[in-house]
Scaffold this motif. Structure first.
Motif, PDB file in Angstrom:
ATOM      1  N   GLU A  72       0.834  -1.152   0.132  1.00  0.00           N
ATOM      2  CA  GLU A  72       0.177   0.072   0.098  1.00  0.00           C
ATOM      3  C   GLU A  72       0.917   1.166   0.254  1.00  0.00           C
ATOM      4  O   GLU A  72       1.942   1.042   0.145  1.00  0.00           O
ATOM      5  N   ALA A  73       0.327   2.521  -0.181  1.00  0.00           N
ATOM      6  CA  ALA A  73       1.085   3.695  -0.157  1.00  0.00           C
ATOM      7  C   ALA A  73       2.116   3.969   1.149  1.00  0.00           C
ATOM      8  O   ALA A  73       3.019   4.237   1.128  1.00  0.00           O
ATOM      9  N   ARG A  74       1.406   3.596   2.174  1.00  0.00           N
ATOM     10  CA  ARG A  74       2.032   3.869   3.420  1.00  0.00           C
ATOM     11  C   ARG A  74       3.389   2.956   3.569  1.00  0.00           C
ATOM     12  O   ARG A  74       4.137   3.057   4.265  1.00  0.00           O
ATOM     13  N   CYS A  75       3.278   1.825   2.781  1.00  0.00           N
ATOM     14  CA  CYS A  75       4.507   0.908   2.983  1.00  0.00           C
ATOM     15  C   CYS A  75       5.824   1.526   2.468  1.00  0.00           C
ATOM     16  O   CYS A  75       6.719   1.262   2.761  1.00  0.00           O
ATOM     17  N   SER A  76       5.674   2.792   1.644  1.00  0.00           N
ATOM     18  CA  SER A  76       6.978   3.204   0.829  1.00  0.00           C
ATOM     19  C   SER A  76       7.551   4.180   2.156  1.00  0.00           C
ATOM     20  O   SER A  76       8.486   4.978   1.901  1.00  0.00           O
ATOM     21  N   SER A  77       6.551   4.660   3.256  1.00  0.00           N
ATOM     22  CA  SER A  77       7.023   5.835   3.947  1.00  0.00           C
ATOM     23  C   SER A  77       7.099   5.237   5.498  1.00  0.00           C
ATOM     24  O   SER A  77       8.014   5.634   6.110  1.00  0.00           O
ATOM     25  N   CYS A  93       5.355  -6.534   8.915  1.00  0.00           N
ATOM     26  CA  CYS A  93       4.588  -5.972   8.039  1.00  0.00           C
ATOM     27  C   CYS A  93       3.438  -5.184   8.253  1.00  0.00           C
ATOM     28  O   CYS A  93       2.710  -5.839   9.276  1.00  0.00           O
ATOM     29  N   LEU A  94       3.177  -4.124   7.617  1.00  0.00           N
ATOM     30  CA  LEU A  94       2.370  -3.194   8.262  1.00  0.00           C
ATOM     31  C   LEU A  94       0.887  -3.874   7.892  1.00  0.00           C
ATOM     32  O   LEU A  94       0.019  -3.534   8.592  1.00  0.00           O
ATOM     33  N   LEU A  95       0.661  -4.601   6.985  1.00  0.00           N
ATOM     34  CA  LEU A  95      -0.453  -5.135   6.254  1.00  0.00           C
ATOM     35  C   LEU A  95      -0.935  -6.270   7.513  1.00  0.00           C
ATOM     36  O   LEU A  95      -2.188  -6.494   7.908  1.00  0.00           O
ATOM     37  N   VAL A  96       0.029  -7.244   7.890  1.00  0.00           N
ATOM     38  CA  VAL A  96      -0.256  -7.951   8.918  1.00  0.00           C
ATOM     39  C   VAL A  96      -0.547  -7.279  10.108  1.00  0.00           C
ATOM     40  O   VAL A  96      -1.355  -7.882  10.972  1.00  0.00           O
TER      41      VAL A  96
END
Length: 135
Positions: A72-77, A93-96
């Motif tokens: 997702e977009a936030r994964c790059s920051s 992992c941010l999604l997990v």
């Protein structure tokens, strides 16, 4: 077992859990490359796009985000921290992390890997929410 990407641990778990139900998208992609003799045990191959970034100059945010099929977009920051999952597992992992908060740590319904669910949904994009992803 500890799985590393660009020198960072992205997932730890007992070996059986890693092989049967990987949580991190990189772990799922890595395991999908393992040849299987048993046709029933074969999974769809996850082919990662792009080149492996330089470990000397890794990308900002999650180091796996440029190649992650569910980023997702936030994964790059945002840099994900290796957090305990509650059952001898840890994952960065941010999604997990978000799914664990939404579903509860013991829900066992985390599905951020790109491997298709039994219902045909891919990763966290499916309507099943990962419920059919349990082996």
């Amino acid at each position: 077992v500890a799985v590393m990407y660009l020198g960072r641990v992205v997932e730890t778990a007992p070996s059986r859990d890693i092989y049967e139900r990987p949580l991190h998208p990189y772990t799922a992609a890595l395991l999908s490359a393992v040849p299987r003799v048993d046709a029933k045990a074969r999974t769809q191959r996850v082919v990662l796009k792009g080149d492996v970034p330089s470990p000397i100059s890794p990308p900002g945010g999650c180091p796996f985000h440029p190649r992650c099929p569910v980023a997702e977009a936030r994964c790059s920051s945002e840099v994900p921290q290796l957090l305990p999952r509650g059952d001898e597992r840890s994952v960065a992992c941010l999604l997990v992390s978000r799914q664990l908060l939404e579903n509860g740590v013991s829900a066992g319904r985390v599905n951020v890997c790109a491997r298709p669910c039994r219902c045909g949904h891919a990763g966290s994009t499916g309507d099943c929410g990962g419920r059919c992803h349990v082996p």
